[in-house]
Scaffold this motif. Structure first.
Motif, mmCIF file in Angstrom:
data_model
loop_
_atom_site.group_PDB
_atom_site.id
_atom_site.type_symbol
_atom_site.label_atom_id
_atom_site.label_comp_id
_atom_site.label_asym_id
_atom_site.label_seq_id
_atom_site.Cartn_x
_atom_site.Cartn_y
_atom_site.Cartn_z
ATOM 1 N N GLU A 67 -0.019 0.633 1.090
ATOM 2 C CA GLU A 67 -0.895 1.530 0.352
ATOM 3 C C GLU A 67 -0.682 1.388 -1.147
ATOM 4 N N THR B 195 -5.869 0.196 0.436
ATOM 5 C CA THR B 195 -4.931 0.266 1.557
ATOM 6 C C THR B 195 -5.181 -0.979 2.395
ATOM 7 N N PRO C 105 -7.135 6.302 6.109
ATOM 8 C CA PRO C 105 -6.670 5.942 4.764
ATOM 9 C C PRO C 105 -7.169 6.945 3.721
ATOM 10 N N ARG D 295 0.889 -0.714 7.466
ATOM 11 C CA ARG D 295 -0.021 -0.656 6.320
ATOM 12 C C ARG D 295 0.720 -0.717 5.006
#
Length: 115
Positions: free
Chosen positions: A93, A79, A74, A91
């Motif tokens: 972000e 995140t 990351p 994920r």
């Protein structure tokens, strides 16, 4: 201090200890992490998503829990990485409002076959 101890307790467990977890990667002083803590965090554990994928927190600089298989390290905070048995499913972000966060997380849970 309590938040640090809670995070430390979570980090000592292997990431694969629970089948599905949501890893929040954060950084001290991150205004967007603080906004998530204020606006989404208080109700997360009681939400459907929170029951399906309990939250685990880690600082962006680590240490990360043992046994993680991430697509990439990351670089943005916050995140949120959905983990299934320690492997990344997907994920999210950056900063999101609750109206953005929950539908996006729901999509990740669907990807993992949990919705």
């Amino acid at each position: 201090m309590i938040r640090f101890l809670a995070a430390l307790a979570l980090m000592t467990l292997p990431a694969a200890a629970d089948p599905l977890r949501l890893l929040m990667v954060e950084k001290d002083g991150c205004i967007y992490c603080q906004a998530w803590d204020r606006n989404i965090g208080p109700g997360y554990a009681a939400s459907d998503a929170g029951r399906a994928a309990p939250l685990m927190r880690v600082d962006i600089h680590g240490p990360y829990p043992d046994g993680l298989a991430l697509a990439r390290r990351p670089f943005v905070t916050p995140t949120f990485i959905l983990l299934e048995n320690g492997s990344e499913v997907g994920r999210l972000e950056g900063h999101m409002t609750a109206d953005q966060f929950y539908p996006a997380l729901s999509d990740l849970l669907t990807q993992a076959g949990r919705s």
